[in-house]
Design a protein around this motif. Structure first.
Motif, mmCIF file in Angstrom:
data_model
loop_
_atom_site.group_PDB
_atom_site.id
_atom_site.type_symbol
_atom_site.label_atom_id
_atom_site.label_comp_id
_atom_site.label_asym_id
_atom_site.label_seq_id
_atom_site.Cartn_x
_atom_site.Cartn_y
_atom_site.Cartn_z
ATOM 1 N N LYS A 111 0.808 -1.208 0.000
ATOM 2 C CA LYS A 111 0.000 0.000 0.000
ATOM 3 C C LYS A 111 0.847 1.266 0.000
ATOM 4 O O LYS A 111 0.401 2.324 -0.410
ATOM 5 N N ALA A 112 2.062 1.170 0.494
ATOM 6 C CA ALA A 112 2.874 2.381 0.634
ATOM 7 C C ALA A 112 3.557 2.779 -0.663
ATOM 8 O O ALA A 112 4.110 3.861 -0.769
ATOM 9 N N THR A 113 3.549 1.901 -1.669
ATOM 10 C CA THR A 113 4.266 2.173 -2.908
ATOM 11 C C THR A 113 3.345 2.807 -3.917
ATOM 12 O O THR A 113 2.253 2.337 -4.137
ATOM 13 N N ASN A 114 3.784 3.880 -4.523
ATOM 14 C CA ASN A 114 3.016 4.522 -5.587
ATOM 15 C C ASN A 114 3.269 3.778 -6.888
ATOM 16 O O ASN A 114 4.369 3.746 -7.401
ATOM 17 N N MET A 115 2.222 3.180 -7.452
ATOM 18 C CA MET A 115 2.376 2.365 -8.657
ATOM 19 C C MET A 115 2.942 3.171 -9.824
ATOM 20 O O MET A 115 3.641 2.660 -10.660
ATOM 21 N N LYS A 116 2.606 4.475 -9.883
ATOM 22 C CA LYS A 116 3.046 5.270 -11.024
ATOM 23 C C LYS A 116 4.551 5.507 -11.002
ATOM 24 O O LYS A 116 5.156 5.786 -12.017
ATOM 25 N N SER A 117 5.150 5.438 -9.856
ATOM 26 C CA SER A 117 6.592 5.650 -9.781
ATOM 27 C C SER A 117 7.301 4.391 -9.286
ATOM 28 O O SER A 117 8.326 4.466 -8.651
ATOM 29 N N SER A 118 6.699 3.235 -9.540
ATOM 30 C CA SER A 118 7.248 1.978 -9.056
ATOM 31 C C SER A 118 8.608 1.698 -9.667
ATOM 32 O O SER A 118 8.844 1.959 -10.840
ATOM 33 N N PRO A 119 9.532 1.112 -8.877
ATOM 34 C CA PRO A 119 10.862 0.799 -9.391
ATOM 35 C C PRO A 119 10.872 -0.402 -10.331
ATOM 36 O O PRO A 119 11.892 -0.704 -10.922
ATOM 37 N N LEU A 120 9.751 -1.111 -10.464
ATOM 38 C CA LEU A 120 9.751 -2.305 -11.311
ATOM 39 C C LEU A 120 10.047 -1.979 -12.764
ATOM 40 O O LEU A 120 10.589 -2.805 -13.493
ATOM 41 N N LYS A 121 9.658 -0.804 -13.230
ATOM 42 C CA LYS A 121 9.896 -0.458 -14.631
ATOM 43 C C LYS A 121 11.375 -0.503 -14.975
ATOM 44 O O LYS A 121 11.751 -0.819 -16.098
ATOM 45 N N SER A 122 12.199 -0.153 -14.033
ATOM 46 C CA SER A 122 13.641 -0.121 -14.281
ATOM 47 C C SER A 122 14.374 -1.277 -13.606
ATOM 48 O O SER A 122 15.599 -1.296 -13.579
ATOM 49 N N ASN A 123 13.628 -2.224 -13.081
ATOM 50 C CA ASN A 123 14.249 -3.356 -12.394
ATOM 51 C C ASN A 123 14.634 -4.428 -13.405
ATOM 52 O O ASN A 123 13.772 -4.998 -14.087
ATOM 53 N N GLU A 124 15.920 -4.722 -13.530
ATOM 54 C CA GLU A 124 16.401 -5.660 -14.539
ATOM 55 C C GLU A 124 15.878 -7.073 -14.294
ATOM 56 O O GLU A 124 15.569 -7.810 -15.239
ATOM 57 N N ILE A 125 15.768 -7.476 -13.039
ATOM 58 C CA ILE A 125 15.288 -8.829 -12.726
ATOM 59 C C ILE A 125 13.837 -8.987 -13.178
ATOM 60 O O ILE A 125 13.463 -9.992 -13.791
ATOM 61 N N PHE A 126 13.022 -7.961 -12.891
ATOM 62 C CA PHE A 126 11.618 -8.018 -13.285
ATOM 63 C C PHE A 126 11.473 -8.019 -14.798
ATOM 64 O O PHE A 126 10.679 -8.781 -15.372
ATOM 65 N N GLN A 127 12.230 -7.167 -15.474
ATOM 66 C CA GLN A 127 12.142 -7.097 -16.934
ATOM 67 C C GLN A 127 12.580 -8.409 -17.576
ATOM 68 O O GLN A 127 11.987 -8.858 -18.564
ATOM 69 N N LYS A 128 13.618 -9.053 -17.027
ATOM 70 C CA LYS A 128 14.070 -10.338 -17.567
ATOM 71 C C LYS A 128 12.992 -11.405 -17.377
ATOM 72 O O LYS A 128 12.742 -12.230 -18.265
ATOM 73 N N LEU A 129 12.321 -11.369 -16.216
ATOM 74 C CA LEU A 129 11.247 -12.320 -15.957
ATOM 75 C C LEU A 129 10.136 -12.168 -16.994
ATOM 76 O O LEU A 129 9.671 -13.164 -17.568
ATOM 77 N N CYS A 130 9.726 -10.941 -17.260
ATOM 78 C CA CYS A 130 8.658 -10.697 -18.240
ATOM 79 C C CYS A 130 9.090 -11.103 -19.644
ATOM 80 O O CYS A 130 8.322 -11.715 -20.399
ATOM 81 N N ASN A 131 10.321 -10.766 -20.017
ATOM 82 C CA ASN A 131 10.813 -11.112 -21.353
ATOM 83 C C ASN A 131 10.890 -12.623 -21.556
ATOM 84 O O ASN A 131 10.557 -13.145 -22.633
ATOM 85 N N ASP A 132 11.326 -13.339 -20.517
ATOM 86 C CA ASP A 132 11.401 -14.801 -20.615
ATOM 87 C C ASP A 132 10.013 -15.399 -20.811
ATOM 88 O O ASP A 132 9.819 -16.328 -21.604
ATOM 89 N N ILE A 133 9.043 -14.871 -20.078
ATOM 90 C CA ILE A 133 7.669 -15.376 -20.205
ATOM 91 C C ILE A 133 7.121 -15.094 -21.596
ATOM 92 O O ILE A 133 6.522 -15.969 -22.240
ATOM 93 N N MET A 134 7.329 -13.881 -22.093
ATOM 94 C CA MET A 134 6.798 -13.531 -23.416
ATOM 95 C C MET A 134 7.453 -14.360 -24.513
ATOM 96 O O MET A 134 6.841 -14.638 -25.545
ATOM 97 N N GLY A 135 8.689 -14.766 -24.291
ATOM 98 C CA GLY A 135 9.371 -15.578 -25.286
ATOM 99 C C GLY A 135 8.840 -16.996 -25.382
ATOM 100 O O GLY A 135 9.087 -17.701 -26.374
ATOM 101 N N ASP A 136 8.120 -17.453 -24.371
ATOM 102 C CA ASP A 136 7.608 -18.830 -24.353
ATOM 103 C C ASP A 136 6.086 -18.872 -24.296
ATOM 104 O O ASP A 136 5.495 -19.828 -23.780
ATOM 105 N N LEU A 137 5.424 -17.856 -24.845
ATOM 106 C CA LEU A 137 3.970 -17.820 -24.801
ATOM 107 C C LEU A 137 3.339 -19.022 -25.500
ATOM 108 O O LEU A 137 2.245 -19.454 -25.142
#
Length: 680
Positions: A111-137
């Motif tokens: 609840k304390a994190t503002n979604m609009k400024s979330s660090p996930l957009k620039s988080n390399e681990i999160f981006q790699k996770l999403c890219n791996d998933i999209m590659g195996d749809l």
């Protein structure tokens, strides 16, 4: 059920949608599966698959379960990503989906994190996770795709919209296979469409879903109300309500409303009302009952909005009972900012003025202001301006909040920002730092509340001692043109009645006692003013209190003429006025009667008194007491500041005369000749 248990339970069903050429020995899949038959049918029973577990598989599953458990307990996005980064074992694409689900659930808890400024957009681990998933749809089953879409919805501000669009395309291509999904997944798809604001396109997907839902509603055993409310709310938010759904839904609601949970009932009724579906009396009766009896603030909030939006009926006893509940010391309804704003907004829509309730709401809202979203905040504050109800402490705190977070509220919606400032203006409060933002070109271009912007500029022109910011001449001309010509022309229901009475009265004052209503007009009806207002009638009187005729009757202007006049300096000379009228009189029918305020010559120079007659019908006042509303207050205040005498004719003074022409005559004569505002 534990996340790991759900993961195991899905393995068999997931493989049903894999290509027949896929090898189950692939290193991407944790469990090693063998198939009993090599022939792939459209939907082979799960018994055709048999799982053969090894010690390493069991150990791997335990480690994944431990990972998911740790991530679900993470306090923030960052901490969940740190846990994932420390995990060094290989993950199958299905494991990755469960990890993404754990991340999305963490986003809801954080609840304390503002979604609009979330660090996930620039988080390399999160981006790699999403890219791996999209590659195996291509490995995902239809239920897996729905689950992935749901995860994307929860993380939508951190997800590339093209990724969600790709998943939606694959789901849409499934066609009739969508009917095999459980109702919960159908609801999840529509909910995701609403999250990603898919207002156009995807018609084939929506058609399939509507057909499925309609079929479900006709079933005697259907009871998945959670899915139904998600579908209804999603369609309502998107503004894409399917007509085919209305009748089956209303029939289902009629026979099942007493066994449905309150939240589902409230959400469905809200969705129908938001989609402008006519509601019958039994629905409103149920809504009223739930408002008074439900312990859920969300349920009450939804149904208060419905009550305000529908204006179906006005029942003083109902509002008195609601007031009693809300003012009780142990009431929890005050703790929900959205409920608070919906409650007051509903009171404004039905014009039920309750100063005690407004004072209490202002007191309770002070610590909640920072929690309100821009729309809820604007609705809440608007009510105080609507009722012209002062609340110094509330507006002081509000100004401090908006000044410190000005950019945030500007980004969330200029309309909300302008509505808030309108309430300040009605209550004669002028927060200069906030007004400055409204007059910027980039702000005006996206604003649909231009009359409010013009009212703010009027305040600046009539209060020079306050040194308020103001519009540039070009800005004012453009807004004035749009304000006066781009809205439907509406006339007061009392206008014709008063116009005839007024015209005879004015002729009588000149010694003409005939009943010639078609004689020369001595006033301008429905006059459009150079400050953005229109009034029911304008009269000019000379030093002897005799009416001054409009002249050559050329006050009936076309839209083109009025637009050109708006671009001129105000006031203009009579010669210039005549030229504009001559150049534009054939460009469209005459629709607008221009006020004397546009000109500086002749008739105006001879006038000693400029009088405005305004017929105030029931909608100018509260419905429960004779309390004038803010829109009338600010109009009178600003026109008087520009030099007009303002005579109000309240409906409750005019109606009793009925067809008594003499009484009406004496009433108007007494009030406009004695230079006094009609008593309220």
């Amino acid at each position: 059920m534990h996340t790991l248990g759900r993961l195991h339970g899905r393995f068999q069903f997931q493989r049903l949608f894999l290509p027949s050429s896929f090898s189950f020995s692939s290193s991407l899949v944790s469990p090693k599966l063998t198939r009993a038959s090599s022939t792939r049918s459209a939907g082979p029973p799960p018994s055709q698959y048999q799982a053969t577990k090894t010690y390493s598989d069991t150990r791997s599953d335990m480690m994944i379960g431990s990972l998911l458990s740790s991530m679900s307990r993470a306090e923030s996005f960052n901490s969940s990503m740190e846990i994932l980064g420390r995990y060094k074992e290989p993950l199958s694409v299905f494991d990755q989906l469960q990890v993404l689900k754990a991340v999305s659930e963490t986003s809801i808890q954080d609840k304390a994190t503002n979604m609009k400024s979330s660090p996930l957009k620039s988080n390399e681990i999160f981006q790699k996770l999403c890219n791996d998933i999209m590659g195996d749809l291509h490995l995902f089953s239809l239920p897996d795709l729905v689950q992935l879409l749901s995860c994307f919805s929860k993380l939508r501000t951190n997800i590339n919209p093209r990724a969600a669009d790709t998943v939606l395309s694959l789901i849409e291509e499934s066609g009739k296979s969508l009917s095999e999904l459980p109702p919960q997944d159908i609801g999840s798809i529509i909910k995701s469409l609403a999250f990603f604001n898919i207002r156009t396109g995807r018609t084939e997907l929506i058609d399939h879903i509507v057909a499925i839902v309609v079929y479900q509603l006709t079933s005697e055993t259907f009871d998945c109300h959670v899915s139904l409310r998600r579908v209804c709310r999603g369609f309502a938010i998107l503004g894409r309500w399917p007509k085919e759904l209305t009748d089956p839904l209303l029939e289902y609601l009629y026979r099942s409303i007493d066994v449905m949970d309150d939240f589902s009932v409230a959400t469905i009724i809200w969705s129908l009302q938001k989609s402008n579906i006519p509601l019958e009396d039994w629905i409103f009766e149920k809504a009223s009952t739930l408002i008074l009896e439900s312990e859920s603030t969300i349920v009450v909030s939804f149904l208060l909005w419905v009550s305000g939006k529908s204006l179906h009926y006005y029942n003083k006893e109902f509002y008195d009972k609601m007031k009693e509940i809300l003012l009780s010391s142990d009431s929890e309804h005050w703790c929900d900012p959205r409920l608070l704003s919906h409650m007051l907004w509903m009171l404004a829509k039905v014009r039920h003025y309750d100063p005690v309730l407004l004072d209490r709401a202002a007191e309770v809202a002070l610590p909640l202001l920072y929690r309100m979203e821009s729309q809820s905040l604007s609705l809440f504050v608007y009510v105080y301006g609507f009722f012209n109800h002062p609340s110094p402490a509330l507006f002081k705190a509000l100004e401090e909040l908006l000044v410190s977070n000005r950019s945030t509220y500007e980004l969330q919606g200029s309309q909300a920002f302008t509505i808030i400032l309108w309430s300040f203006l009605v209550l004669e409060l002028y927060p200069v730092p906030l007004i400055e933002q409204v007059f910027k070109d980039e702000f005006i271009k996206v604003n649909n509340y231009l009359p409010t912007v013009l009212q703010l500029d009027n305040a600046s022109m009539t209060n020079p001692h306050l040194s308020l910011p103001s519009l540039s001449p070009s800005q004012r001309s453009s807004i004035l043109s749009q304000t006066l010509t781009e809205k439907p022309i509406t006339k007061s229901k009392l206008e014709k009645n008063i116009r005839e009475t007024l015209n005879k009265l004015l002729h009588s004052s000149k010694g003409d006692s005939s009943y010639l209503f078609n004689a020369e007009k001595l006033h301008i009806p429905e006059a459009y003013m150079p400050n953005g207002y229109s009034v029911d009638a304008e009269i000019l009187l000379d030093a002897n209190d005799d009416p001054i005729p409009p002249g050559n009757q050329n006050f009936k202007w076309s839209q083109a003429g009025l637009k050109q006049l708006c671009m001129e300096d105000v006031p203009v000379s009579q010669k210039r006025l005549s030229k504009i009228f001559k150049d534009t009189k054939n460009k469209g029918e005459g629709l607008y009667n221009i006020s004397s305020g546009w000109t500086d010559g002749g008739r105006v120079a001879a006038a000693k008194r400029r009088i405005i007659i305004e017929i105030e019908g029931p909608f100018h006042y509260a419905v429960n007491i004779k309390h004038e509303l803010g829109k009338s207050v600010i109009k009178r205040r600003q026109l008087e500041a520009f030099g007009w005498e303002f005579i109000q004719v309240p409906y409750y003074k005019w109606y009793p005369f009925r067809n008594n022409y003499k009484a009406k005559w004496e009433y108007l004569k007494r009030n406009y000749l004695q230079k006094k505002t009609i008593e309220k």
